[in-house]
Write a protein that holds these residues in place. Structure first.
Motif, PDB file in Angstrom:
ATOM      1  N   UNK A 252      14.192 -65.364  80.563  1.00 30.41           N
ATOM      2  CA  UNK A 252      12.802 -65.515  81.359  1.00 30.41           C
ATOM      3  C   UNK A 252      11.719 -65.048  80.206  1.00 30.41           C
ATOM      4  N   UNK A 253      10.881 -63.918  81.070  1.00 30.92           N
ATOM      5  CA  UNK A 253       9.884 -63.733  79.999  1.00 30.92           C
ATOM      6  C   UNK A 253      10.249 -62.936  78.642  1.00 30.92           C
ATOM      7  N   UNK A 254      11.024 -62.206  78.866  1.00 34.68           N
ATOM      8  CA  UNK A 254      11.410 -60.984  77.976  1.00 34.68           C
ATOM      9  C   UNK A 254      10.775 -60.914  76.435  1.00 34.68           C
ATOM     10  N   UNK A 255      11.813 -61.988  76.038  1.00 36.98           N
ATOM     11  CA  UNK A 255      10.647 -62.304  74.427  1.00 36.98           C
ATOM     12  C   UNK A 255      10.299 -63.074  74.424  1.00 36.98           C
ATOM     13  N   UNK A 256       9.444 -63.219  74.188  1.00 34.38           N
ATOM     14  CA  UNK A 256       8.212 -64.507  74.221  1.00 34.38           C
ATOM     15  C   UNK A 256       8.008 -65.238  73.119  1.00 34.38           C
ATOM     16  N   UNK A 257       7.096 -64.621  72.400  1.00 26.81           N
ATOM     17  CA  UNK A 257       7.237 -64.974  70.929  1.00 26.81           C
ATOM     18  C   UNK A 257       8.077 -64.379  69.796  1.00 26.81           C
ATOM     19  N   UNK A 258       7.878 -65.371  68.112  1.00 24.71           N
ATOM     20  CA  UNK A 258       8.947 -64.991  67.656  1.00 24.71           C
ATOM     21  C   UNK A 258       9.092 -63.722  66.718  1.00 24.71           C
ATOM     22  N   UNK A 259       7.492 -63.108  66.540  1.00 28.37           N
ATOM     23  CA  UNK A 259       6.985 -62.208  65.751  1.00 28.37           C
ATOM     24  C   UNK A 259       7.743 -60.976  66.970  1.00 28.37           C
ATOM     25  N   UNK A 260       7.112 -60.924  68.357  1.00 27.55           N
ATOM     26  CA  UNK A 260       8.055 -60.205  69.053  1.00 27.55           C
ATOM     27  C   UNK A 260       9.402 -59.534  68.695  1.00 27.55           C
ATOM     28  N   UNK A 261      10.096 -60.940  69.186  1.00 26.60           N
ATOM     29  CA  UNK A 261      11.877 -61.029  69.234  1.00 26.60           C
ATOM     30  C   UNK A 261      11.695 -59.862  68.176  1.00 26.60           C
ATOM     31  N   UNK A 262      11.222 -60.793  66.386  1.00 25.62           N
ATOM     32  CA  UNK A 262      12.381 -59.938  65.258  1.00 25.62           C
ATOM     33  C   UNK A 262      11.753 -58.468  65.451  1.00 25.62           C
ATOM     34  N   UNK A 263      10.569 -58.204  65.936  1.00 31.37           N
ATOM     35  CA  UNK A 263      10.374 -57.247  65.727  1.00 31.37           C
ATOM     36  C   UNK A 263      11.042 -56.224  66.162  1.00 31.37           C
ATOM     37  N   UNK A 264      10.983 -56.574  67.591  1.00 33.66           N
ATOM     38  CA  UNK A 264      12.385 -56.059  68.475  1.00 33.66           C
ATOM     39  C   UNK A 264      13.482 -55.560  67.725  1.00 33.66           C
ATOM     40  N   UNK A 265      13.908 -56.508  67.804  1.00 32.20           N
ATOM     41  CA  UNK A 265      15.200 -56.411  66.936  1.00 32.20           C
ATOM     42  C   UNK A 265      15.160 -55.607  66.469  1.00 32.20           C
ATOM     43  N   UNK A 266      14.060 -55.352  65.166  1.00 32.72           N
ATOM     44  CA  UNK A 266      14.347 -54.854  63.744  1.00 32.72           C
ATOM     45  C   UNK A 266      14.302 -53.140  64.615  1.00 32.72           C
ATOM     46  N   UNK A 267      12.571 -52.597  65.216  1.00 31.72           N
ATOM     47  CA  UNK A 267      13.622 -51.139  66.092  1.00 31.72           C
ATOM     48  C   UNK A 267      14.474 -51.123  66.607  1.00 31.72           C
ATOM     49  N   UNK A 268      15.140 -52.081  67.155  1.00 30.97           N
ATOM     50  CA  UNK A 268      16.947 -51.840  67.945  1.00 30.97           C
ATOM     51  C   UNK A 268      17.296 -51.506  66.821  1.00 30.97           C
ATOM     52  N   UNK A 269      17.524 -51.962  66.298  1.00 36.45           N
ATOM     53  CA  UNK A 269      18.726 -51.939  64.404  1.00 36.45           C
ATOM     54  C   UNK A 269      18.628 -51.123  64.233  1.00 36.45           C
ATOM     55  N   UNK A 270      17.268 -50.374  63.276  1.00 37.44           N
ATOM     56  CA  UNK A 270      17.145 -49.607  61.933  1.00 37.44           C
ATOM     57  C   UNK A 270      16.615 -48.250  63.004  1.00 37.44           C
ATOM     58  N   UNK A 271      15.942 -48.864  64.653  1.00 37.60           N
ATOM     59  CA  UNK A 271      16.095 -47.097  64.931  1.00 37.60           C
ATOM     60  C   UNK A 271      17.092 -46.717  65.017  1.00 37.60           C
ATOM     61  N   UNK A 272      18.149 -47.602  65.851  1.00 35.65           N
ATOM     62  CA  UNK A 272      19.349 -46.731  65.934  1.00 35.65           C
ATOM     63  C   UNK A 272      19.562 -45.986  65.135  1.00 35.65           C
ATOM     64  N   UNK A 273      19.688 -47.089  63.932  1.00 37.94           N
ATOM     65  CA  UNK A 273      19.965 -45.850  62.638  1.00 37.94           C
ATOM     66  C   UNK A 273      19.183 -45.005  61.697  1.00 37.94           C
ATOM     67  N   UNK A 274      18.324 -44.436  62.837  1.00 41.28           N
ATOM     68  CA  UNK A 274      17.228 -43.456  62.525  1.00 41.28           C
ATOM     69  C   UNK A 274      17.021 -42.326  62.851  1.00 41.28           C
ATOM     70  N   UNK A 275      17.897 -42.770  64.217  1.00 44.30           N
ATOM     71  CA  UNK A 275      18.305 -41.844  65.602  1.00 44.30           C
ATOM     72  C   UNK A 275      18.931 -40.215  65.271  1.00 44.30           C
ATOM     73  N   UNK A 276      17.939 -39.198  64.851  1.00 40.68           N
ATOM     74  CA  UNK A 276      18.617 -37.837  64.201  1.00 40.68           C
ATOM     75  C   UNK A 276      19.963 -37.100  65.076  1.00 40.68           C
ATOM     76  N   UNK A 277      19.784 -37.408  67.032  1.00 44.24           N
ATOM     77  CA  UNK A 277      20.202 -36.942  66.400  1.00 44.24           C
ATOM     78  C   UNK A 277      22.488 -37.631  67.349  1.00 44.24           C
ATOM     79  N   UNK A 278      22.148 -38.955  66.571  1.00 47.59           N
ATOM     80  CA  UNK A 278      23.181 -39.864  66.778  1.00 47.59           C
ATOM     81  C   UNK A 278      23.913 -40.147  65.115  1.00 47.59           C
ATOM     82  N   UNK A 279      22.363 -39.376  64.158  1.00 50.06           N
ATOM     83  CA  UNK A 279      23.373 -39.197  62.157  1.00 50.06           C
ATOM     84  C   UNK A 279      23.701 -38.623  62.262  1.00 50.06           C
ATOM     85  N   UNK A 280      24.018 -37.205  63.106  1.00 50.15           N
ATOM     86  CA  UNK A 280      24.286 -36.197  63.368  1.00 50.15           C
ATOM     87  C   UNK A 280      25.948 -36.298  63.261  1.00 50.15           C
TER      88      UNK A 280
END
Lengths: 554, 104
Positions: A252-280
């Protein structure tokens, strides 16, 4: 009766995976849920008592002595990730939007393989208690640890606020307790687990909860499927009939334009790899082999859980949507449609009643509460470690603090963080906090991850590059979130956002990497030469584990 | 770590092989995951109706469902592939390097 308002705009689902949106309403006291929750609290306090007797040194406190197995750690990591908000939020998203919920959960999962291929083993080989140990391995301690600790604490506090507010609202809904009472209860229990039981108690609380949550969700999904003879086509056809639209079967309308789609993907991917409580969590296993096994199990559990939430969301469409028992008649009279009691976030909870009656409703409610407790405990421990291990022991005392004193500081930090979390949870009760988890992920992706990643893989990284580039990423992420739609428009009430995208990660992560690269290669000081020379020895330890921190036998 | 040990290990053919092979393998798998995920996301961004195609004539189930579940399963399978090779070949190389380093 107060009318329940739940905004169904896609915007409020930004990071629904971790923040419950919308207003909720206090429910009648739910006795079976309370009794089951008390059993959980009793059992976990028992574990805390057991863990407290085994937590004697700083190493025990931060890493459970390094004796957690890969399977246990995988379960605990999955537990950290399967928050109450992710259980209720993603099933609510599927319930409301169908397929879009699946897109969302996929984004949360795909960071895990990358963590395994790139950082899990390396982290275990190089680190001791926090990811700052790795980032500052061959760089200057004071600036890099300060930056890493700052990034950690900011991520943890933002995440904690979102969890505390979600907790207060959820408990109001499920147990009929006052918001303040709920927040204080969560804060106090979390302080008890962490200060007395350290990482050992935090890990086991997380494992037990992950087991209960996976069992409960499995039961719900199987019950739904059994109703349709395990035929997905029938389930989907009934859901489409109920919703009177086939739109739920496609994006549906959750991911509309390519920039937002890629940006959300990067945030989720690299963000997970930078969460201190997970890395610990990677420091709690004995070696690189167990570290990699933990990601394998964690990915399996998390992926399985997201498939379950997808079925649960559709189950709620067919069994809860338009079922008069769960409808909010007062609200339907005003707004029309078929709103359910307590809002969409209650979809999974109502479904648990539909498939398992009062007893199972109580069980799922208790599990949801337990989930919040376990997640905030992990967060607080990570924040406290950044304060005690990075700021106090490494920066303030320049590595000369003794272990017992360091442990004492981290216990004090835990209590302080717990009290701060309670206060912020109460202050932010009626604020729009949907942006907070998004901001936490953006900071983790833009400050924590680039510095950590390049410190392990790029020999030419220098202190100056890491400090300036990491700070640039942090600042860019913060500024773009403030100027973007989630804060500038939704919180500050301006008509139009200055920065048009909800997720800044594409820009802020790029800024961090370019900044780190530029300020490193232009750094011609003696200091930078020594840091580059030290890469070889670091890389040998990173790759082979020779000289890595060992486990303690209990 | 002592400088002599660093010098020995950094020229050890097993060590060179380990870092070369593992880095190539890790990057291949990473790129595979990125292609799968961003391919999926870009289809959603550019042509969402594609995923709304019925799975078979007259079905309510769309091809988006098995594709979405497939992305989840692919993530799990990729981690499995990595762990399998790392537990075997890479750990063997690492153990050899460690044994030699101790013997020196």
């Amino acid at each position: 009766m107060k009318t329940v308002l739940l905004t169904l705009l896609a915007a409020s689902y930004a990071f629904a995976g971790d923040a419950l949106g919308g207003e909720v309403e206090k429910q009648a006291l739910n006795m079976s849920a309370i009794i089951m929750f008390l059993i959980f609290v009793g059992a976990t306090l028992g574990i805390t008592y057991w863990a407290a007797k085994r937590t004697k040194t700083a190493k025990d406190f931060y890493t459970a002595g390094g004796g957690i197995t890969g399977f246990q750690n995988g379960m605990a990591i999955a537990g950290d990730y399967m928050s109450a908000a992710s259980f209720l939020g993603i099933s609510a998203l599927v319930y409301a939007k169908g397929y879009d919920g699946l897109i969302y959960s996929i984004g949360f999962l795909v960071g895990w393989p990358i963590i395994l291929f790139m950082i899990a083993e390396q982290l275990r080989n190089l680190g001791k208690y926090t990811f700052a140990d790795v980032a500052s391995y061959r760089l200057q301690q004071t600036p890099i640890r300060t930056l890493a600790a700052f990034g950690s604490i900011l991520t943890v506090v933002l995440y904690l606020i979102a969890q505390m507010v979600g907790a207060g609202k959820l408990i109001q809904l499920l147990f009929g307790l006052d918001y303040e009472v709920a927040v204080i209860l969560v804060g106090v229990l979390m302080i008890l687990y962490v200060t007395f039981g350290g990482m050992l108690a935090t890990t086991w609380v997380q494992i037990i909860k992950a087991f209960l949550l996976l069992s409960g969700a499995t039961f719900m999904a199987v019950a739904v499927m059994a109703h349709y003879n395990f035929n997905f086509e029938t389930l989907f056809a009934t859901a489409v009939e109920m919703k009177e639209t086939a739109a739920i079967m496609a994006p549906g309308g959750l991911v509309s334009d390519p920039i937002s789609a890629i940006s959300l993907g990067i945030a989720l991917m690299f963000g997970t790899a930078g969460l201190p409580h997970i890395l610990m969590r990677f420091f709690t296993v004995s070696d690189a082999k167990e570290a990699r096994k933990s990601v394998f199990y964690a990915t399996g559990f998390i992926g399985y859980f997201y498939i379950l939430t997808f079925i649960i969301g559709f189950g709620a469409i067919v069994m809860v949507f338009q079922n008069p028992q769960y409808l909010d008649v007062a609200k339907a009279a005003i707004d029309g449609g078929a709103p359910i009691l307590g809002g969409d976030n209650m979809a999974a909870i109502h479904l648990s009643h539909a498939v398992g009656g009062d007893f199972f409703l109580g069980f799922i409610s208790a599990v949801a509460f337990a989930t919040i407790l376990a997640v905030v405990s992990g967060l607080t421990l990570a924040g406290a470690s950044a304060i005690s291990h990075d700021l106090y022991a490494s920066v303030l005392r320049a590595g000369r603090a003794d272990g017992l004193m360091e442990m004492k500081v981290s216990k004090i930090a835990t209590v302080v963080l717990g009290i701060v979390a309670i206060f912020l949870g109460i202050i932010f009760e009626d604020q729009n906090i949907a942006f907070m988890v998004g901001l936490a992920f953006a900071i983790a992706a833009s400050a924590n991850f680039p510095v950590l990643f390049l410190s392990m893989f790029w020999s030419k990284l220098t202190t100056r590059g890491a400090l300036l580039g990491g700070s640039l990423g942090l600042a860019t992420a913060g500024v773009l979130v403030i100027l973007g739609p989630t804060v500038w428009v939704d919180v500050l009430g301006n008509a139009e956002a200055i920065f048009p995208y909800k997720y800044p990660a594409l820009f802020s992560v790029t800024a961090a990497f370019v900044g780190i690269w530029f300020f490193s290669i232009t750094d011609k000081s003696d200091n930078s030469r020594r840091e580059i020379e030290a890469f070889e020895a670091q890389n040998i330890r990173c790759q082979t584990g020779i000289g890595a921190e060992g486990a303690v036998e209990h | 770590m002592k400088q002599e040990l660093v010098d020995v290990i950094k020229n050890d053919p097993d060590y060179l092989r380990l870092i070369r092979e593992r880095s190539r393998f890790a990057w291949t798998l990473t790129i595979t995951m990125l292609v799968i995920y961003f391919g999926f996301v870009l289809v959603i961004a550019f042509d969402p109706s594609l995923l709304g195609t019925p799975l078979f004539e007259g079905s309510v189930t769309t091809i988006g469902i098995p594709i979405g579940i497939g992305v989840i399963i692919s993530a799990f399978i990729l981690t499995g592939i990595y762990v399998r090779r790392a537990n075997g070949e890479f750990d063997e190389l690492t153990n050899r390097i460690k044994a030699k380093a101790k013997g020196e």
